[in-house]
Design a protein around this motif. Structure first.
Motif, mmCIF file in Angstrom:
data_model
loop_
_atom_site.group_PDB
_atom_site.id
_atom_site.type_symbol
_atom_site.label_atom_id
_atom_site.label_comp_id
_atom_site.label_asym_id
_atom_site.label_seq_id
_atom_site.Cartn_x
_atom_site.Cartn_y
_atom_site.Cartn_z
ATOM 1 N N PHE A 317 -5.027 12.244 -8.958
ATOM 2 C CA PHE A 317 -4.833 10.882 -9.443
ATOM 3 C C PHE A 317 -3.776 10.849 -10.540
ATOM 4 O O PHE A 317 -3.386 11.887 -11.090
ATOM 5 C CB PHE A 317 -6.157 10.314 -9.986
ATOM 6 N N ALA A 318 -3.374 9.633 -10.897
ATOM 7 C CA ALA A 318 -2.429 9.453 -12.007
ATOM 8 C C ALA A 318 -3.135 9.517 -13.352
ATOM 9 O O ALA A 318 -2.494 9.583 -14.395
ATOM 10 C CB ALA A 318 -1.713 8.116 -11.868
ATOM 11 N N HIS A 319 -4.456 9.493 -13.339
ATOM 12 C CA HIS A 319 -5.272 9.535 -14.562
ATOM 13 C C HIS A 319 -4.923 8.393 -15.511
ATOM 14 O O HIS A 319 -4.686 8.590 -16.692
ATOM 15 C CB HIS A 319 -5.120 10.889 -15.264
ATOM 16 N N ASN A 320 -4.920 7.211 -14.944
ATOM 17 C CA ASN A 320 -4.710 5.989 -15.718
ATOM 18 C C ASN A 320 -5.257 4.839 -14.879
ATOM 19 O O ASN A 320 -4.926 4.726 -13.690
ATOM 20 C CB ASN A 320 -3.223 5.791 -16.018
ATOM 21 N N LEU A 321 -6.108 4.009 -15.463
ATOM 22 C CA LEU A 321 -6.758 2.932 -14.723
ATOM 23 C C LEU A 321 -5.751 2.095 -13.950
ATOM 24 O O LEU A 321 -5.880 1.891 -12.739
ATOM 25 C CB LEU A 321 -7.551 2.042 -15.695
ATOM 26 N N TRP A 322 -4.720 1.599 -14.638
ATOM 27 C CA TRP A 322 -3.790 0.655 -14.034
ATOM 28 C C TRP A 322 -2.855 1.330 -13.032
ATOM 29 O O TRP A 322 -2.599 0.779 -11.966
ATOM 30 C CB TRP A 322 -3.009 -0.039 -15.144
ATOM 31 N N LEU A 323 -2.384 2.530 -13.354
ATOM 32 C CA LEU A 323 -1.474 3.221 -12.444
ATOM 33 C C LEU A 323 -2.195 3.685 -11.180
ATOM 34 O O LEU A 323 -1.622 3.662 -10.084
ATOM 35 C CB LEU A 323 -0.820 4.413 -13.152
ATOM 36 N N ASP A 324 -3.436 4.104 -11.313
ATOM 37 C CA ASP A 324 -4.192 4.497 -10.119
ATOM 38 C C ASP A 324 -4.490 3.297 -9.236
ATOM 39 O O ASP A 324 -4.507 3.411 -8.005
ATOM 40 C CB ASP A 324 -5.488 5.210 -10.523
ATOM 41 N N ILE A 325 -4.738 2.142 -9.848
ATOM 42 C CA ILE A 325 -4.926 0.918 -9.059
ATOM 43 C C ILE A 325 -3.644 0.566 -8.323
ATOM 44 O O ILE A 325 -3.664 0.196 -7.137
ATOM 45 C CB ILE A 325 -5.378 -0.239 -9.969
ATOM 46 N N ALA A 326 -2.515 0.699 -9.006
ATOM 47 C CA ALA A 326 -1.222 0.420 -8.372
ATOM 48 C C ALA A 326 -0.974 1.365 -7.207
ATOM 49 O O ALA A 326 -0.433 0.956 -6.164
ATOM 50 C CB ALA A 326 -0.101 0.548 -9.397
ATOM 51 N N ASN A 327 -1.355 2.621 -7.347
ATOM 52 C CA ASN A 327 -1.167 3.584 -6.265
ATOM 53 C C ASN A 327 -2.079 3.283 -5.082
ATOM 54 O O ASN A 327 -1.668 3.373 -3.924
ATOM 55 C CB ASN A 327 -1.439 5.004 -6.779
ATOM 56 N N VAL A 328 -3.320 2.911 -5.356
ATOM 57 C CA VAL A 328 -4.299 2.672 -4.291
ATOM 58 C C VAL A 328 -4.055 1.338 -3.591
ATOM 59 O O VAL A 328 -4.060 1.263 -2.352
ATOM 60 C CB VAL A 328 -5.731 2.721 -4.856
ATOM 61 N N SER A 329 -3.841 0.265 -4.381
ATOM 62 C CA SER A 329 -3.786 -1.076 -3.792
ATOM 63 C C SER A 329 -2.520 -1.852 -4.122
ATOM 64 O O SER A 329 -2.412 -3.034 -3.782
ATOM 65 C CB SER A 329 -5.011 -1.892 -4.230
ATOM 66 N N GLY A 330 -1.582 -1.229 -4.833
ATOM 67 C CA GLY A 330 -0.306 -1.876 -5.088
ATOM 68 C C GLY A 330 -0.182 -2.466 -6.482
ATOM 69 O O GLY A 330 -1.177 -2.784 -7.132
ATOM 70 N N TYR A 331 1.066 -2.630 -6.911
ATOM 71 C CA TYR A 331 1.295 -3.108 -8.279
ATOM 72 C C TYR A 331 0.953 -4.581 -8.449
ATOM 73 O O TYR A 331 0.723 -5.052 -9.564
ATOM 74 C CB TYR A 331 2.738 -2.826 -8.728
ATOM 75 N N ILE A 332 0.910 -5.341 -7.358
ATOM 76 C CA ILE A 332 0.516 -6.752 -7.457
ATOM 77 C C ILE A 332 -0.939 -6.854 -7.922
ATOM 78 O O ILE A 332 -1.276 -7.670 -8.798
ATOM 79 C CB ILE A 332 0.698 -7.464 -6.108
ATOM 80 N N VAL A 333 -1.787 -6.014 -7.358
ATOM 81 C CA VAL A 333 -3.199 -5.988 -7.752
ATOM 82 C C VAL A 333 -3.330 -5.518 -9.200
ATOM 83 O O VAL A 333 -4.138 -6.045 -9.969
ATOM 84 C CB VAL A 333 -4.004 -5.068 -6.809
ATOM 85 N N MET A 334 -2.517 -4.528 -9.583
ATOM 86 C CA MET A 334 -2.523 -4.039 -10.966
ATOM 87 C C MET A 334 -2.159 -5.167 -11.930
ATOM 88 O O MET A 334 -2.785 -5.321 -12.989
ATOM 89 C CB MET A 334 -1.534 -2.882 -11.118
ATOM 90 N N VAL A 335 -1.157 -5.951 -11.584
ATOM 91 C CA VAL A 335 -0.712 -7.055 -12.448
ATOM 92 C C VAL A 335 -1.817 -8.106 -12.587
ATOM 93 O O VAL A 335 -2.033 -8.657 -13.672
ATOM 94 C CB VAL A 335 0.581 -7.688 -11.894
ATOM 95 N N ILE A 336 -2.551 -8.375 -11.508
ATOM 96 C CA ILE A 336 -3.656 -9.346 -11.573
ATOM 97 C C ILE A 336 -4.710 -8.877 -12.566
ATOM 98 O O ILE A 336 -5.219 -9.662 -13.378
ATOM 99 C CB ILE A 336 -4.285 -9.550 -10.181
ATOM 100 N N LEU A 337 -5.040 -7.573 -12.531
ATOM 101 C CA LEU A 337 -6.013 -7.039 -13.495
ATOM 102 C C LEU A 337 -5.483 -7.145 -14.921
ATOM 103 O O LEU A 337 -6.225 -7.523 -15.838
ATOM 104 C CB LEU A 337 -6.337 -5.576 -13.176
ATOM 105 N N LEU A 338 -4.212 -6.836 -15.128
ATOM 106 C CA LEU A 338 -3.620 -6.932 -16.464
ATOM 107 C C LEU A 338 -3.660 -8.370 -16.978
ATOM 108 O O LEU A 338 -3.982 -8.612 -18.142
ATOM 109 C CB LEU A 338 -2.174 -6.424 -16.437
#
Length: 399
Positions: A317-338
């Motif tokens: 893993f990337a060992h980061n909540l947001w970066l791992d989310i971006a890797n798994v489901s894309g940066y659009i999903v990461m931005v929604i969480l942010l």
């Protein structure tokens, strides 16, 4: 009429404590029992929809959270990443979504109980006690070998858990050292501070560093906040106390050095067969996580819908909540969480500095933040993210 109102208040108070106890038992992870208890935690959203008036901000926030969760898990399903058969759907998809949403509703429901120490501590205490008992059980089973292999054995099932996941749980307990600056009753402070000391010791046994960093940083920030609020004479007294503690600490280290700590560690290493303390001996900046973060930030833009296509070899893993989310489901999903998290910050800062809340809420939120920075938090433990969401919700709405 007044008697009826008092009765309603008592019922609401009882309902609050029932919710808290359900969260405690869920976090304690008793096999089967905690799972079925979690099913009862799905009910609060249904109950609250009919009995609580929601403001527009809450509606927007819950919509953002629901959108994030559905997209995150639906994209995983579309790539067939984690789900082998349809029987896993409930446990790995519907269950995390329902729990995280429920915890947000419960936090909203309890937002008028921000100053009740039982309401604050009890939800996460089950998770902490489970971890502490697991570490104690592991030490009884493996002894000093734990400091080398980081082996652990669940207090309930005997199964092993990744040490960094247990470290995430312990980071909250470790950060409770800041309670000493609070104006809470001495007995309450002593109990919470004792939990912090035990958590720090368990972190060392597991050789996890993140909880120790969270404890040190939250303590220092809390001390600075406490110090700047003192008047001139109180600052002088505090400066003298800190100086005395510093001198005593340095003297203690020097005295330990006189008995040759290296030889002592070598001797203990011989007893267990290897060198002891290798996990905490490595400086933080020697870890490969910085490199992982840089590589992930550079590559996530090529995969807007994720798919876990970034290689972290030899890491997973990337060992980061947001970066791992971006890797798994894309940066659009990461931005929604942010966006979801950032919309809560103004109210959190407003509420956290009222009364005597800072020294208990800041360490909790800070420990979640540290875990989010250095661990794949949602992949490792959706339950832990649920507790994070609970405290965000609890602090984001007025009393």
């Amino acid at each position: 009429m007044e008697q009826s109102r008092e009765s309603d208040k008592e019922l609401k108070k009882l309902y609050d404590y029932i919710l808290i106890m359900l969260m405690f038992i869920y976090g304690f992870q008793v096999p089967i029992i905690s799972y079925y208890i979690s099913l009862f935690l799905f009910l609060p959203p249904l109950f609250l929809i009919f009995y609580i008036k929601f403001n527009s901000q809450f509606a927007i926030n819950i919509l953002l959270l629901l959108t994030f969760l559905l997209l995150y898990y639906q994209i995983q399903l579309s790539f067939n990443e984690y789900f082998i058969n349809i029987d896993d759907l409930f446990i790995n998809y519907y269950h995390p979504v329902a729990i995280i949403l429920s915890f947000y509703f419960i936090g909203y429901k309890l937002s008028n109980q921000k100053d009740n120490l039982i309401i604050i501590i009890l939800p996460i205490l089950g998770l902490l006690l489970y971890t502490i008992f697991t570490v104690v059980n592991s030490f009884q089973e493996y002894g000093l070998r734990m400091l080398i292999t980081r082996e652990n054995s669940s207090i309930w099932t005997g199964e092993s858990t990744v040490a960094t996941i247990l470290g995430m749980y312990l980071s909250i307990g470790c950060s409770f050292t800041s309670i000493i600056f609070s104006a809470k009753k001495r007995l309450n402070k002593l109990i919470v501070f004792s939990i912090a000391i035990v958590s720090i010791f368990c972190s060392y046994l597991l050789q996890t560093r993140s909880p120790i960093y969270a404890a040190i940083l939250s303590f220092l920030i809390s001390f600075i906040y406490y110090f700047v609020r003192l008047d001139g004479y109180q600052k002088l007294k505090m400066s003298i106390k800190v100086s005395m503690i510093s001198v005593f600490s340095i003297a203690s280290l020097l005295s330990v050095r006189l008995i040759n700590i290296d030889n002592l560690m070598f001797y203990l290493g011989r007893l267990s067969g290897k060198n002891i303390g290798t996990g905490t001996d490595t400086p933080f900046y020697y870890t490969p996580r910085y490199k992982l973060w840089i590589e992930t930030i550079d590559k996530i833009w090529d995969y807007p819908f994720g798919g876990s296509r970034i290689s972290f070899f030899p890491e997973l893993f990337a060992h980061n909540l947001w970066l791992d989310i971006a890797n798994v489901s894309g940066y659009i999903v990461m931005v929604i969480l942010l966006i979801f998290q950032l919309t809560h910050l103004p109210n959190i800062f407003y509420n956290i500095f009222k009364k005597d809340r800072f020294f208990i809420y800041f360490p909790i939120l800070f420990s979640f933040f540290v875990s989010s920075m250095v661990e794949p938090l949602l992949i490792a433990s959706p339950m832990f993210l649920g507790f994070f969401i609970f405290y965000i919700s609890m602090l984001s709405y007025n009393d």
